[in-house]
Design a protein around this motif. Structure first.
Motif, mmCIF file in Angstrom:
data_model
loop_
_atom_site.group_PDB
_atom_site.id
_atom_site.type_symbol
_atom_site.label_atom_id
_atom_site.label_comp_id
_atom_site.label_asym_id
_atom_site.label_seq_id
_atom_site.Cartn_x
_atom_site.Cartn_y
_atom_site.Cartn_z
ATOM 1 N N SER A 200 -7.661 4.114 -2.733
ATOM 2 C CA SER A 200 -6.390 4.358 -3.419
ATOM 3 C C SER A 200 -5.235 4.086 -2.467
ATOM 4 C CB SER A 200 -6.312 5.797 -3.932
ATOM 5 O OG SER A 200 -7.175 5.995 -5.029
ATOM 6 N N THR A 201 -4.101 3.671 -3.040
ATOM 7 C CA THR A 201 -2.890 3.440 -2.262
ATOM 8 C C THR A 201 -1.746 4.279 -2.849
ATOM 9 O OG1 THR A 201 -1.937 1.623 -3.566
ATOM 10 C CG2 THR A 201 -3.636 1.042 -1.970
ATOM 11 N N HIS A 202 -0.646 4.331 -2.099
ATOM 12 C CA HIS A 202 0.543 5.108 -2.472
ATOM 13 C C HIS A 202 0.245 6.603 -2.386
ATOM 14 C CE1 HIS A 202 2.859 1.551 -3.516
ATOM 15 N NE2 HIS A 202 1.771 1.086 -4.111
ATOM 16 N N ARG B 252 -7.742 0.263 -5.858
ATOM 17 C CA ARG B 252 -7.911 -1.149 -5.524
ATOM 18 C C ARG B 252 -9.254 -1.332 -4.827
ATOM 19 N NH1 ARG B 252 -1.892 -2.952 -3.235
ATOM 20 N NH2 ARG B 252 -0.657 -1.719 -4.710
ATOM 21 N N TYR C 287 0.466 5.437 -7.608
ATOM 22 C CA TYR C 287 -0.893 5.700 -7.107
ATOM 23 C C TYR C 287 -1.890 4.912 -7.940
ATOM 24 C CZ TYR C 287 -4.394 8.695 -4.804
ATOM 25 O OH TYR C 287 -5.425 9.182 -4.027
ATOM 26 N N ASP C 288 -2.889 4.322 -7.296
ATOM 27 C CA ASP C 288 -3.778 3.417 -8.013
ATOM 28 C C ASP C 288 -5.140 3.347 -7.331
ATOM 29 O OD1 ASP C 288 -3.390 1.871 -5.729
ATOM 30 O OD2 ASP C 288 -2.042 0.433 -6.689
ATOM 31 N N SER D 38 -1.061 8.055 -12.660
ATOM 32 C CA SER D 38 -1.457 8.129 -11.251
ATOM 33 C C SER D 38 -2.973 8.217 -11.065
ATOM 34 C CB SER D 38 -0.788 9.332 -10.573
ATOM 35 O OG SER D 38 0.592 9.329 -10.770
ATOM 36 N N ASP E 78 0.799 -1.223 0.000
ATOM 37 C CA ASP E 78 0.000 0.000 0.000
ATOM 38 C C ASP E 78 0.833 1.275 0.000
ATOM 39 O OD1 ASP E 78 -2.387 -1.449 0.121
ATOM 40 O OD2 ASP E 78 -2.325 -1.537 2.307
ATOM 41 N N ASN F 124 -5.798 -6.697 -3.279
ATOM 42 C CA ASN F 124 -4.477 -6.219 -3.713
ATOM 43 C C ASN F 124 -4.346 -6.216 -5.234
ATOM 44 O OD1 ASN F 124 -3.692 -5.885 -1.034
ATOM 45 N ND2 ASN F 124 -2.940 -7.973 -0.882
ATOM 46 N N GLY G 299 -6.557 7.729 -9.463
ATOM 47 C CA GLY G 299 -6.983 7.500 -8.082
ATOM 48 C C GLY G 299 -8.182 8.348 -7.729
ATOM 49 N N GLU H 68 -4.856 -4.090 -8.719
ATOM 50 C CA GLU H 68 -4.923 -2.708 -9.202
ATOM 51 C C GLU H 68 -6.012 -2.609 -10.267
ATOM 52 O OE1 GLU H 68 -0.815 -2.864 -10.353
ATOM 53 O OE2 GLU H 68 -0.297 -1.313 -8.876
ATOM 54 N N LYS I 299 -4.334 1.691 -12.772
ATOM 55 C CA LYS I 299 -2.943 1.989 -12.480
ATOM 56 C C LYS I 299 -2.350 2.788 -13.638
ATOM 57 C CE LYS I 299 -1.250 -2.414 -14.352
ATOM 58 N NZ LYS I 299 -0.448 -3.637 -14.049
#
Length: 330
Positions: free
Chosen positions: A248-250, A260, A257-258, A287, A227, A275, A289, A277, A280
């Motif tokens: 979103s993660t990251h 999920r 950034y994505d 990026s 993440d 987990n 998101g 994407e 993405k």
């Protein structure tokens, strides 16, 4: 989510949007399969709803001279940015600087409730979730005197989103902005010890703004799940007995950034991360998101950098297919 820059509306160069260029009202060619540009202008963190007039309305983070941006569409494909300030007045707890990630619901009494993130006067640089009510989807929204959630000792509250369960019970999801009190690095939370950035679920009264009991945690970041420094931008939908929690993660500035999703059979969880994407970077997207998925489960809006300069985040739309515990872009 935080915008790339967030100057006060009164320091922005105000542009007249009454005569918008065609690029803002006509979707551009598809970037990746099933995805199209909705607004070729800065419109981060888009949420949306279908209003009583039959039109779709989208709401975005501060930009284009507005605290809260509004766009409309008849078909969810061609979008028009409106020259409307949805939040013309402020509550006493917030500054006039940063207004992020608005989300609007239609209440049973025909009123529209907006959830949004505003900067707290008592803790500059950190945010609370506020609520505001209007008679029309475009506003004007009148803010409540007190914030819905602050949790400033944990970093603040961000990214609210309303949800109505199958039995009519209402909830609000939001992120605790732990990375805002992190120790530096990626999105201020890349240097150990990493700070939690949990997503919480708050049950509310039918008015959509009065909490019932305490919020419960339904997700958090995990290095083991890839993440990055955070999870954020929750969007909860129920489909065929399965709760889908999109997030979103990251870091939004990072090409990692994505979008999920996680699933559960009970609204309070436990939620199991896939987990996977769903969106993405690649095939023209940078990026992606801040996604919002329709309660009907078949469409979504999200943002991504408009181009490699990474100065603005455009709004995109896509079709979604939910089946079992799987989500796909169609």
């Amino acid at each position: 989510m935080r915008p790339f820059s967030s100057p006060s509306p009164f320091t922005w160069v105000t542009c007249t949007l009454a005569f918008l260029p065609a690029v803002l009202t006509t979707p551009l060619p598809k970037r990746t399969q099933g995805v199209s540009m909705g607004l070729d202008t800065d419109f981060p963190d888009p949420s949306f709803l279908k209003a009583q007039d039959g039109k779709w309305y989208a709401f975005g983070t501060n930009g284009n001279g507005k605290r809260i941006q509004v766009a409309s569409s008849d078909d969810f494909s061609s979008w028009t940015l409106l020259d409307i300030e949805a939040l013309p007045t402020l509550s006493s707890w917030e500054t006039d600087k940063e207004h992020y990630a608005p989300d609007v619901i239609l209440r049973d009494d025909g009123k529209y409730v907006m959830y949004y993130s505003g900067e707290a006067k008592s803790d500059i640089g950190h945010h609370c979730v506020g609520t505001a009510i209007a008679d029309k989807p475009t506003g004007p929204y009148v803010p409540s005197d007190t914030p819905f959630s602050c949790r400033l000792d944990q970093g603040g509250s961000l990214d609210p989103a309303g949800f109505e369960d199958a039995d009519g019970t209402r909830y609000v999801t939001f992120k605790v902005d732990g990375n805002s009190i992190g120790h530096g690095g990626d999105c201020n939370n890349g240097i150990a010890p990493l700070v939690p950035t949990p997503i919480l679920l708050q049950k509310v009264q039918p008015d959509g703004v009065t909490p019932i009991g305490d919020a419960v945690q339904i997700l958090d970041r995990s290095t083991a799940d890839g993440d990055g420094p955070l999870v954020e931008a929750p969007s909860l939908v129920l489909h065929d007995g399965t709760y889908f929690l999109f997030y979103s993660t990251h870091c939004y500035t990072d090409e990692a950034y994505d979008v999920r999703w996680a699933t559960a059979t009970n609204i309070t969880g436990p939620y199991t991360k896939t987990n996977v994407e769903l969106l993405k970077t690649g095939d023209g997207l940078i990026s992606p998101g801040g996604a919002t998925v329709c309660g009907c489960g078949d469409r979504m809006l999200f943002h991504g950098w408009c181009d490699d300069s990474k100065k603005q985040r455009c709004m995109y739309h896509a079709g979604v297919d939910l089946s079992g515990q799987t989500a796909n872009i169609v």
